[in-house]
Design a protein around this motif. Structure first.
Motif, PDB file in Angstrom:
ATOM      1  N   HIS A 122       0.855  -1.186   0.000  1.00 35.91           N
ATOM      2  CA  HIS A 122       0.000   0.000   0.000  1.00 35.91           C
ATOM      3  C   HIS A 122       0.894   1.239   0.000  1.00 35.91           C
ATOM      4  N   PRO A 123       1.121   1.868  -1.144  1.00 35.51           N
ATOM      5  CA  PRO A 123       1.947   3.085  -1.174  1.00 35.51           C
ATOM      6  C   PRO A 123       1.296   4.200  -0.366  1.00 35.51           C
ATOM      7  N   PRO A 124       2.072   5.170   0.100  1.00 36.90           N
ATOM      8  CA  PRO A 124       1.509   6.300   0.847  1.00 36.90           C
ATOM      9  C   PRO A 124       0.493   7.074   0.017  1.00 36.90           C
ATOM     10  N   ALA A 125      -0.586   7.489   0.675  1.00 36.65           N
ATOM     11  CA  ALA A 125      -1.647   8.315   0.075  1.00 36.65           C
ATOM     12  C   ALA A 125      -2.347   7.621  -1.082  1.00 36.65           C
ATOM     13  N   GLU A 126      -2.272   6.298  -1.162  1.00 40.57           N
ATOM     14  CA  GLU A 126      -2.869   5.581  -2.276  1.00 40.57           C
ATOM     15  C   GLU A 126      -4.319   5.200  -2.007  1.00 40.57           C
ATOM     16  N   GLU A 127      -4.631   4.688  -0.808  1.00 39.64           N
ATOM     17  CA  GLU A 127      -5.936   4.050  -0.620  1.00 39.64           C
ATOM     18  C   GLU A 127      -6.500   4.329   0.766  1.00 39.64           C
ATOM     19  N   THR A 128      -7.807   4.577   0.788  1.00 36.73           N
ATOM     20  CA  THR A 128      -8.593   4.608   2.020  1.00 36.73           C
ATOM     21  C   THR A 128      -9.624   3.482   1.956  1.00 36.73           C
ATOM     22  N   GLN A 129      -9.697   2.681   3.001  1.00 32.55           N
ATOM     23  CA  GLN A 129     -10.671   1.597   3.073  1.00 32.55           C
ATOM     24  C   GLN A 129     -11.844   2.041   3.936  1.00 32.55           C
ATOM     25  N   TRP A 130     -13.072   1.742   3.452  1.00 35.72           N
ATOM     26  CA  TRP A 130     -14.293   2.197   4.127  1.00 35.72           C
ATOM     27  C   TRP A 130     -15.149   0.997   4.507  1.00 35.72           C
ATOM     28  N   GLY A 154     -13.137   4.896   8.295  1.00 38.18           N
ATOM     29  CA  GLY A 154     -12.225   5.049   7.173  1.00 38.18           C
ATOM     30  C   GLY A 154     -10.795   4.863   7.655  1.00 38.18           C
ATOM     31  N   ALA A 155     -10.032   4.014   6.971  1.00 39.89           N
ATOM     32  CA  ALA A 155      -8.670   3.687   7.399  1.00 39.89           C
ATOM     33  C   ALA A 155      -7.706   3.876   6.239  1.00 39.89           C
ATOM     34  N   LEU A 156      -6.588   4.522   6.508  1.00 39.18           N
ATOM     35  CA  LEU A 156      -5.528   4.684   5.511  1.00 39.18           C
ATOM     36  C   LEU A 156      -4.741   3.382   5.418  1.00 39.18           C
ATOM     37  N   SER A 157      -4.702   2.787   4.224  1.00 41.29           N
ATOM     38  CA  SER A 157      -4.097   1.467   4.073  1.00 41.29           C
ATOM     39  C   SER A 157      -2.605   1.472   4.355  1.00 41.29           C
ATOM     40  N   HIS A 158      -1.924   2.565   4.065  1.00 44.82           N
ATOM     41  CA  HIS A 158      -0.463   2.594   4.237  1.00 44.82           C
ATOM     42  C   HIS A 158      -0.070   2.674   5.710  1.00 44.82           C
ATOM     43  N   SER A 159      -0.601   3.667   6.408  1.00 48.98           N
ATOM     44  CA  SER A 159      -0.177   3.899   7.789  1.00 48.98           C
ATOM     45  C   SER A 159      -1.027   3.165   8.808  1.00 48.98           C
ATOM     46  N   GLY A 160      -2.272   2.840   8.466  1.00 46.74           N
ATOM     47  CA  GLY A 160      -3.175   2.231   9.432  1.00 46.74           C
ATOM     48  C   GLY A 160      -3.948   3.227  10.260  1.00 46.74           C
ATOM     49  N   LEU A 186      -9.054  12.565   9.000  1.00 47.35           N
ATOM     50  CA  LEU A 186      -7.837  11.924   8.512  1.00 47.35           C
ATOM     51  C   LEU A 186      -6.834  12.924   7.970  1.00 47.35           C
ATOM     52  N   GLY A 187      -7.302  14.100   7.590  1.00 43.27           N
ATOM     53  CA  GLY A 187      -6.403  15.140   7.109  1.00 43.27           C
ATOM     54  C   GLY A 187      -6.352  15.299   5.613  1.00 43.27           C
ATOM     55  N   GLY A 188      -7.243  14.618   4.850  1.00 40.54           N
ATOM     56  CA  GLY A 188      -7.238  14.783   3.401  1.00 40.54           C
ATOM     57  C   GLY A 188      -7.729  13.549   2.687  1.00 40.54           C
ATOM     58  N   LEU A 189      -7.453  13.501   1.386  1.00 39.77           N
ATOM     59  CA  LEU A 189      -7.973  12.463   0.511  1.00 39.77           C
ATOM     60  C   LEU A 189      -6.839  11.635  -0.072  1.00 39.77           C
ATOM     61  N   THR A 190      -7.086  10.332  -0.192  1.00 43.29           N
ATOM     62  CA  THR A 190      -6.187   9.462  -0.947  1.00 43.29           C
ATOM     63  C   THR A 190      -6.666   9.390  -2.392  1.00 43.29           C
ATOM     64  N   ARG A 191      -5.920   8.688  -3.220  1.00 44.45           N
ATOM     65  CA  ARG A 191      -6.294   8.595  -4.638  1.00 44.45           C
ATOM     66  C   ARG A 191      -7.422   7.593  -4.869  1.00 44.45           C
ATOM     67  N   VAL A 192      -7.534   6.585  -3.999  1.00 46.47           N
ATOM     68  CA  VAL A 192      -8.510   5.511  -4.192  1.00 46.47           C
ATOM     69  C   VAL A 192      -9.337   5.354  -2.926  1.00 46.47           C
ATOM     70  N   ASN A 233      -9.899 -11.159   3.443  1.00 47.02           N
ATOM     71  CA  ASN A 233      -9.016 -10.203   4.116  1.00 47.02           C
ATOM     72  C   ASN A 233      -8.521  -9.086   3.202  1.00 47.02           C
ATOM     73  N   ARG A 234      -9.251  -8.742   2.127  1.00 40.12           N
ATOM     74  CA  ARG A 234      -8.790  -7.679   1.228  1.00 40.12           C
ATOM     75  C   ARG A 234      -8.851  -6.318   1.901  1.00 40.12           C
ATOM     76  N   LYS A 235      -9.778  -6.136   2.834  1.00 37.77           N
ATOM     77  CA  LYS A 235      -9.894  -4.871   3.554  1.00 37.77           C
ATOM     78  C   LYS A 235      -9.439  -5.059   5.005  1.00 37.77           C
ATOM     79  N   GLY A 236      -8.310  -5.708   5.179  1.00 34.95           N
ATOM     80  CA  GLY A 236      -7.875  -6.050   6.524  1.00 34.95           C
ATOM     81  C   GLY A 236      -7.604  -4.860   7.421  1.00 34.95           C
ATOM     82  N   VAL A 237      -7.166  -3.733   6.857  1.00 36.49           N
ATOM     83  CA  VAL A 237      -6.851  -2.567   7.684  1.00 36.49           C
ATOM     84  C   VAL A 237      -8.108  -2.010   8.336  1.00 36.49           C
ATOM     85  N   VAL A 238      -9.154  -1.796   7.557  1.00 34.38           N
ATOM     86  CA  VAL A 238     -10.373  -1.223   8.123  1.00 34.38           C
ATOM     87  C   VAL A 238     -11.118  -2.256   8.967  1.00 34.38           C
TER      88      VAL A 238
END
Length: 368
Positions: A122-130, A154-160, A186-192, A233-238
């Motif tokens: 999960h690259p930084p700022a790439e994905e938010t899981q809902w 909502g969870a940021l996939s890179h940082s958690g 969260l402080g902003g928007l990811t790309r996905v 487990n595709r959305k394991g972070v959220v």
């Protein structure tokens, strides 16, 4: 302290006529220690306590708390007894719970294993899981929530890093409203933005984005990606964030708390406990969730939220007041005691209401 093997050797050598000093030199132990074991003052394999048992004052509380809720997380119990003055570590707490057998046995609970899992980059700022979490039995004073409350996570996939917002329903307007609030936290928007087969976002059968939500995605400039079918487990972070919110925050809420206070308590929990979790960066250095999230460089949000209309049913009080999100608003006196629908367009400072005229048909025009 002597092991059982050393204790046996010490007794055997004593029977042979060895002195305590000779036995101590042979075992590499202090003479007073050897004498205590030979005299029976100490028992092999049992370490003498270094001081008073600091957990003893919390035994009754932990036992009563786990009897009330046998599935309470130990981490949630740890948060509670720390506020009561417990100063030892979390591993020491779990050791005491096991050693004293304070948690009732639940034979229906079994660890779930064997689910497919994979490490996904999960690259930084790439994905938010809902995802939505249904929370049972909200406090009785929560207007409009009924038998359950809903939490959008909502969870940021890179940082958690994750944030959550309480909502009365899971329809599209409430989803849009909660998403905007979570993105602000969260402080902003990811790309996905990634979802499961949420019917308000994608068609469950085809996985295609609905026309109504496509406009929302365009407004925020994000891509919508549903989870592929049959991908465990595709959305394991959220999902892990959901579990933490339900077990550590929701279970610990007092019964007399308000919605606004519960939301503030969740924000504090996410900022302190959630962001302080240990992580390892790409270089193998230890850091925290907050450290990783600081480097995500999220995109800014639009100036205004997507103009969806949130509608919630309310009953007017005897003082001609209706409650909405922690505040009370006045309506015409003739509506006292009757039902109304409160309407709020996101981004607007104005509320409106719609009511059914007494003795008439249809809804009356909205009032301000």
């Amino acid at each position: 302290m002597l092991t059982r093997e050393e204790d046996v050797d010490a007794h055997a050598l004593r029977w042979r006529g060895w002195s305590i000093s000779a036995i101590a030199r042979h075992l590499g132990k202090d003479r007073k220690t050897v004498r205590a074991y030979l005299s029976g003052e100490r028992t092999a394999g049992v370490r003498a306590p270094a001081g008073p048992d600091v957990f003893e004052p919390f035994v009754k509380y932990c036992k009563a708390r786990l009897a009330e809720d046998p599935h309470l997380w130990a981490t949630a119990l740890f948060d509670e007894i720390r506020e009561l003055g417990y100063v030892r570590s979390y591993p020491r707490l779990t050791l005491n719970l096991r050693a004293r057998q304070l948690r009732p046995v639940c034979h229906a609970c079994r660890p779930v294993g064997g689910r497919p899992a994979a490490v996904i980059e999960h690259p930084p700022a790439e994905e938010t899981q809902w995802d939505w979490v249904e929370l049972p039995d909200p406090p009785a004073g929560w207007d409009g929530y009924g038998q359950r409350a809903f939490l959008l996570v909502g969870a940021l996939s890179h940082s958690g890093r994750w944030r959550g917002v309480l909502a009365e329903a899971m329809d599209l307007p409430h989803l849009i409203d909660a998403q905007h609030q979570v993105a602000v936290r969260l402080g902003g928007l990811t790309r996905v933005w990634r979802f499961d087969r949420m019917a308000t976002v994608v068609h469950p059968g085809s996985g295609k984005v609905t026309a109504s939500y496509a406009a929302v995605a365009k407004h925020y400039g994000v891509q919508v990606k549903p989870c592929p079918p049959r991908r465990g487990n595709r959305k394991g972070v959220v999902e892990k964030a959901n579990h933490s919110a339900a077990q550590r925050w929701w279970r610990a809420l007092p019964d007399d708390i308000t919605v606004a206070a519960a939301q503030a308590r969740l924000d504090e929990f996410c900022t302190t406990t959630g962001d302080a979790r240990d992580r390892v960066d790409v270089d193998g250095n230890r850091c925290t969730v907050a450290d990783l999230a600081a480097n995500e460089r999220l995109a800014p949000l639009p100036v205004v939220a997507f103009p969806a209309e949130v509608s919630v049913p309310r009953r007017v009080s005897a003082q001609a007041l209706v409650s909405f999100r922690g505040n009370r608003y006045s309506v015409p006196p003739e509506l006292a005691g009757g039902p109304v629908t409160v309407i709020h367009r996101l981004g607007s400072p104005v509320l409106s209401h719609r009511h059914r005229p007494r003795g008439g048909r249809g809804d009356a025009p909205p009032g301000r």
